[in-house]
Design a protein around this motif. Structure first.
Motif, short mmCIF file in Angstrom:
data_model
loop_
_atom_site.label_atom_id
_atom_site.label_comp_id
_atom_site.label_asym_id
_atom_site.label_seq_id
_atom_site.Cartn_x
_atom_site.Cartn_y
_atom_site.Cartn_z
N PRO A 389 17.09 80.65 60.46
CA PRO A 389 17.60 79.61 59.10
C PRO A 389 17.23 77.92 59.37
O PRO A 389 16.92 77.89 60.43
CB PRO A 389 18.90 80.08 59.47
CG PRO A 389 19.34 80.69 60.33
CD PRO A 389 17.98 80.60 61.26
N THR A 390 17.73 77.84 58.60
CA THR A 390 17.73 76.44 58.48
C THR A 390 18.66 75.24 59.38
O THR A 390 18.42 74.11 58.42
CB THR A 390 17.23 75.89 56.75
OG1 THR A 390 17.75 76.22 56.10
CG2 THR A 390 15.67 76.42 56.28
N PHE A 391 19.30 75.93 59.83
CA PHE A 391 20.48 75.61 59.88
C PHE A 391 20.89 76.18 61.61
O PHE A 391 20.12 76.72 61.78
CB PHE A 391 22.08 76.10 59.33
CG PHE A 391 22.23 77.19 59.15
CD1 PHE A 391 22.92 77.68 60.19
CD2 PHE A 391 22.24 77.89 58.64
CE1 PHE A 391 23.04 79.49 60.01
CE2 PHE A 391 21.14 79.05 57.71
CZ PHE A 391 22.40 79.65 58.77
N ALA A 392 21.39 74.96 62.28
CA ALA A 392 21.56 75.64 63.91
C ALA A 392 22.53 76.90 64.13
O ALA A 392 23.65 77.17 63.27
CB ALA A 392 22.31 73.92 64.69
N VAL A 393 21.69 77.77 65.07
CA VAL A 393 22.45 79.13 65.16
C VAL A 393 21.69 79.91 66.74
O VAL A 393 21.20 78.77 67.39
CB VAL A 393 21.57 80.00 64.67
CG1 VAL A 393 21.93 79.78 63.06
CG2 VAL A 393 20.29 80.14 64.80
N SER A 395 21.52 81.17 70.21
CA SER A 395 19.74 82.01 70.37
C SER A 395 20.10 84.07 70.29
O SER A 395 21.29 83.73 70.63
CB SER A 395 19.31 81.78 71.86
OG SER A 395 20.34 81.94 72.47
N ILE A 396 19.61 84.50 70.09
CA ILE A 396 19.84 85.84 70.11
C ILE A 396 19.31 86.17 70.72
O ILE A 396 17.31 86.67 71.73
CB ILE A 396 18.85 86.60 68.46
CG1 ILE A 396 20.53 85.81 67.87
CG2 ILE A 396 19.48 88.33 68.94
CD1 ILE A 396 19.81 87.00 66.29
N PRO A 397 19.63 87.12 71.56
CA PRO A 397 18.95 88.19 72.96
C PRO A 397 17.67 88.75 72.58
O PRO A 397 17.45 89.56 72.12
CB PRO A 397 20.19 89.17 74.10
CG PRO A 397 21.16 88.02 73.28
CD PRO A 397 21.26 87.47 71.90
N ALA A 399 15.33 88.31 71.56
CA ALA A 399 14.45 87.91 69.93
C ALA A 399 13.45 86.18 70.12
O ALA A 399 13.76 85.82 70.93
CB ALA A 399 15.11 87.55 69.11
N ILE A 401 11.52 83.10 67.56
CA ILE A 401 12.53 82.46 66.70
C ILE A 401 10.85 82.54 65.59
O ILE A 401 9.15 82.03 66.71
CB ILE A 401 12.46 81.39 66.82
CG1 ILE A 401 14.03 82.10 67.94
CG2 ILE A 401 12.92 80.57 65.71
CD1 ILE A 401 14.87 80.37 68.16
N GLU A 403 8.88 80.21 63.08
CA GLU A 403 9.70 79.54 61.79
C GLU A 403 8.65 79.73 60.51
O GLU A 403 8.08 80.03 60.90
CB GLU A 403 8.59 78.06 62.01
CG GLU A 403 8.57 77.53 64.15
CD GLU A 403 9.44 76.43 63.73
OE1 GLU A 403 9.68 75.82 62.68
OE2 GLU A 403 9.42 75.98 64.80
N ASN A 406 8.49 76.03 55.68
CA ASN A 406 9.66 74.82 54.98
C ASN A 406 9.99 74.76 53.44
O ASN A 406 8.80 74.99 52.96
CB ASN A 406 9.15 73.38 55.60
CG ASN A 406 10.19 72.28 55.19
OD1 ASN A 406 10.51 72.54 54.28
ND2 ASN A 406 10.08 71.56 56.47
N ARG A 408 10.71 72.77 51.38
CA ARG A 408 10.74 71.36 50.69
C ARG A 408 9.12 71.46 51.25
O ARG A 408 8.56 70.28 50.58
CB ARG A 408 11.42 70.38 51.61
CG ARG A 408 12.58 70.71 50.32
CD ARG A 408 13.32 69.73 51.03
NE ARG A 408 14.17 69.89 52.54
CZ ARG A 408 15.31 69.21 53.05
NH1 ARG A 408 15.38 67.94 52.41
NH2 ARG A 408 15.34 69.03 54.19
#
Lengths: 409, 212
Positions: A389-393, A395-397, A399, A401, A403, A406, A408
Motif C-alpha cells: 500500500p502507499t502508506f507504511a505497514v 512487514s509480512i513474514p 512475503a 513486496i 512495487e 505509482n 500519480r
C-alpha cells in the motif's frame, strides 16, 4: 541380611521413634527448602532474598508459618465445609506417608538396635509411593471442587488432568528400573545400584522421570494448577491460615519426596558417590544419610533452577508434551530395555545384543530425520505477492513486496 | 521540457513515508534448537554468582539522583527573610490539591518576607502529594524547591501534613531569624535580583527590639 529382614526385627517403640524422626525431618526440610528456594531464586534474579529473620534469614519460613497460623481461618459461604476442611489434610498426609519407604541410610545402630533409617520396607514399595502420590492429588482436586468458586475448580481440574497424564509417564519410566533391579522394593533397588547407578544405565528413564516428577508436583514450569497469572491461586485461592499452610507444606514435602524417590531409584540412594565408597563406614554407617540428603538437595536445586529459568508452559502444550512425547518415548524405551534384558537373561551372544542396540539407534535416528524434514516442509511458507500500500505497514513474514504502480506517475 | 517535468512531479517512496518502516521479510525458523534453549539454564546459573542489584536499604542508603523529587523546602533570602510571598500559585498549580497557603500582609513591625505579603500558613499534605514538581515550576520567587529527602513514612495522617516550620530551610550563617526589617536601602526588587548577600547590623538590633 536384607534391609527388609533388618527392619522386621524393629521393636514397636523404635518404629514409633523412626516415624517421629521422619515427620520432624520432613517439616524441617520444608522450612529449610522454602528458605533455600527463595534465596537461590533471588540470587538468580540478582536479589538477596530473605535475610532479616535470624542469621541469613534462616528462620524466615518459620516466621511465615507463625504468621499464617495467626491469620483468620476463612471458609467461604459457598464451600462444601466438610470436604473443604478435609482436602488439605489429605494432601499433607499423603506426602508424609510417601516418605515411609524411602531408605535414608544403610545399616546403622539406633539406641542399641541394629536397623536402617527406613520406616518400613514393602515388596511393592515404589508402587506404594505412586499410589500415595495419587491420593495426594485428591486433596488438590477436592480443594478445588469444594471451594465453590470458579478459579479453584479450574485449578483443581487442571491439576488432576496434569497428574494423571504425568503419572502414566512416571510409572512407565519406573518400569525399566523394575526390569533391571528385578524388584519393586526401594531397598532392593538401592542395593541393585551398588555398581552402576540407574541414572547412567537407564538414562532415558531418568530423564523422563525427572521431567514427570516436576509435572507431578505442580512445580514451575508445570505449575498450571496454581498459575497466578491465569487462575489467581488455583486450587488454594479460597484457603487461608493453617489450611493454606498445610497445602504449602504438602507442596514442599512432595518435592522432597519425589526427589528422595529419584535419589533412591536412579542415583544409588544412600550409597556414596563412585570412588568414595569408604565413607559409607564413617560414624558407624550414619554417614550414608549425608550422601542421601546431598543427592536430595541436588534434586531440590534442580527444581529451583527450573523455576528460576523456565516460563510457565501453555496448558495444551503441556498436555501434548505429556501424551505425545513422554509416554510414547517411555513405551518405546521400555520395549528396548525389556528386549535387552530378555536377551541377556537368555545368554544371547554379545554380537546379537550389539546388533540389536545399533539397530534401535538407527531406527530412532531415521524417525528423527524424517520427522525433522516433515516439520521443515510444513514450516515453509509459500511465497505470496501482495501489493504494497502507499502508506507504511509492518512487514509480512514470507512475503515479497511488489512495487505499486505509482497512481500519480 | 517533458523530461524535466516528470522528474519534478514523481514522488519517491521516501516522500510517501514508505522508507520509515523497514520492509524486511521475517524468516520464521520455529523454535531454537534444543541445545540452544538449554543456554537459558547457564544464564540463571551464572547470575547466581553475580553481584546483586538490590541495596540492603535501612543499613545501606544510596544517594538519589541529583534532581530527585523529594520533600519540599521553603527557602530564605541570605539575610534570613522568607522567600515565600504567600501568592498561592503553588497551591493553584498543584494537581493533587496537596498544598494549602494562607497569605498575610507584612507590616513594619512584623516583616517575614520582603515586599507586601508573606505566607502565614503553609501546609503540604504528603498523603496527597505526587511529587510532580508543578508547584516548583509555579513559584515566582524560587521560595519552593524540592530536596532529595525521600524517607517520608509515618504512622498517622496528621503527621504527614507538613507545616511551615517543617518545610522552612534552616537558618544558615549570615541569616537572621525573621521577623526583622528589610536590608536598609534595599527594596523587594533588590532582594529578587540577589543584591542582598547577608544581614545588616541594624536589622539585628531592630529584630531584638521587637522580641523584647
Amino acid at each position: 541380611m536384607t534391609t527388609a529382614e533388618l527392619l522386621g526385627q524393629d521393636p514397636g517403640w523404635l518404629i514409633a521413634v523412626k516415624g517421629l524422626l521422619v515427620f520432624v525431618l520432613c517439616v524441617l526440610l520444608t522450612l529449610m527448602s522454602v528458605w533455600g528456594e527463595r534465596r537461590i531464586v533471588a540470587r538468580m534474579q540478582m536479589r538477596l532474598g530473605p535475610n532479616r529473620v535470624g542469621p541469613f534469614g534462616l528462620v524466615q519460613a518459620l516466621a511465615d508459618g507463625v504468621k499464617l497460623a495467626l491469620k483468620e481461618d476463612l471458609i467461604p459461604a459457598a464451600a462444601d465445609k466438610i470436604v473443604f476442611v478435609i482436602a488439605p489434610i489429605i494432601s499433607t498426609t499423603a506426602c508424609f506417608m510417601a516418605f515411609a519407604v524411602i531408605p535414608m541410610s544403610g545399616p546403622v545402630t539406633l539406641f542399641g538396635h541394629k536397623t536402617a533409617m527406613q520406616l518400613t520396607d514393602l515388596p511393592v514399595g515404589v508402587l506404594y509411593v505412586l499410589a500415595i502420590a495419587s491420593i495426594g492429588v485428591y486433596g488438590i482436586v477436592l480443594a478445588g471442587w469444594s471451594s465453590g468458586s470458579t478459579y479453584p475448580l479450574l485449578g483443581g481440574l487442571r491439576s488432576s488432568a496434569q497428574v494423571i497424564s504425568y503419572e502414566v509417564a512416571m510409572g512407565l519410566s519406573l518400569v525399566a528400573v523394575f526390569i533391571y533391579s528385578g524388584s519393586m522394593s526401594t531397598s532392593d533397588i538401592v542395593a541393585a545400584q551398588q555398581k552402576w547407578w540407574f541414572a547412567v544405565v537407564l538414562f532415558p528413564s531418568f530423564v523422563i522421570y525427572a521431567i514427570s516428577m516436576v509435572g507431578e508436583t505442580n512445580r514451575a514450569p508445570f505449575d498450571l494448577a496454581e498459575a497466578e497469572g491465569e487462575l489467581v491461586g488455583g486450587f488454594h485461592t479460597e484457603y487461608s491460615s493453617l489450611k493454606f499452610a498445610l497445602f504449602f507444606l504438602a507442596e514442599y514435602v512432595n518435592i522432597v519426596a519425589v526427589s528422595a524417590l529419584a535419589t533412591t531409584l536412579f542415583l544409588g540412594g544412600y550409597h556414596a558417590l563412585p570412588g568414595l565408597g569408604f565413607t559409607e563406614q564413617w560414624l558407624g554407617g550414619w554417614f550414608t544419610i549425608v550422601w542421601f540428603f546431598t543427592k536430595v538437595i541436588f534434586f531440590f536445586f534442580i527444581f529451583v533452577w527450573l523455576r528460576g529459568t523456565l516460563p510457565r508452559m501453555r496448558y495444551d502444550q503441556f498436555m501434548k508434551f505429556g501424551w505425545k512425547v513422554l509416554i510414547p518415548v517411555s513405551l518405546f524405551w521400555i520395549m528396548v530395555v525389556a528386549s535387552l534384558r530378555v536377551m541377556s537373561l537368555h545368554g544371547a551372544p554379545r554380537l546379537t545384543v550389539l546388533a540389536f542396540s545399533s539397530g534401535v539407534v538407527l531406527i530412532v535416528l531415521g524417525i528423527n530425520i524424517a520427522f525433522d524434514s516433515a516439520k521443515k516442509r510444513a514450516r515453509e511458507v509459500p511465497e505470496s505477492n501482495f501489493a504494497a500500500p502507499t502508506f507504511a505497514v509492518p512487514s509480512i513474514p514470507g512475503a515479497s513486496i511488489v512495487e505499486l504502480e505509482n497512481p500519480r506517475g | 521540457m517533458v523530461e524535466h517535468m516528470s522528474n519534478e512531479v514523481e514522488p519517491s517512496r521516501r516522500d510517501l513515508g514508505l522508507e520509515a518502516v523497514e520492509s524486511v521479510a521475517v524468516v520464521n525458523d520455529g523454535p531454537a534448537p534444543f541445545a540452544k534453549q538449554l543456554l537459558g539454564f547457564w544464564v540463571t546459573f551464572r547470575t547466581m554468582f553475580k553481584k546483586v542489584n538490590t541495596v540492603s536499604y535501612p543499613e545501606v542508603k544510596e544517594p538519589t539522583a541529583p534532581r530527585f523529587h523529594g520533600r519540599h523546602q521553603l527557602n530564605r533570602h541570605p539575610d534570613g527573610l522568607e522567600k515565600c510571598i504567600g501568592c498561592e500559585l503553588c497551591a493553584w498549580a498543584c494537581p493533587a490539591d496537596a498544598i494549602l497557603v494562607e497569605g498575610d500582609a507584612n507590616t513594619d513591625e512584623h516583616r517575614m518576607s520582603p515586599g507586601e505579603r508573606y505566607g502565614k500558613v503553609y501546609q503540604i499534605n504528603y498523603l496527597r502529594c505526587v511529587f510532580c514538581g508543578l508547584c516548583i515550576e509555579a513559584c515566582p520567587t524560587r521560595a519552593l524547591t524540592m530536596t532529595n529527602e525521600y524517607e517520608l513514612a509515618d504512622d498517622s495522617r496528621a503527621k504527614l501534613i507538613f507545616e511551615k516550620e517543617d518545610l522552612l530551610a534552616p537558618l544558615r550563617a549570615g541569616m537572621l531569624m525573621p521577623p526583622h526589617p528589610m536590608y536598609p536601602g534595599m527594596d523587594d526588587s533588590n532582594y529578587y535580583k540577589g543584591d542582598v548577600l547577608g544581614f545588616h547590623p541594624s536589622q539585628e538590633t531592630s529584630s531584638e527590639v521587637k522580641h523584647d
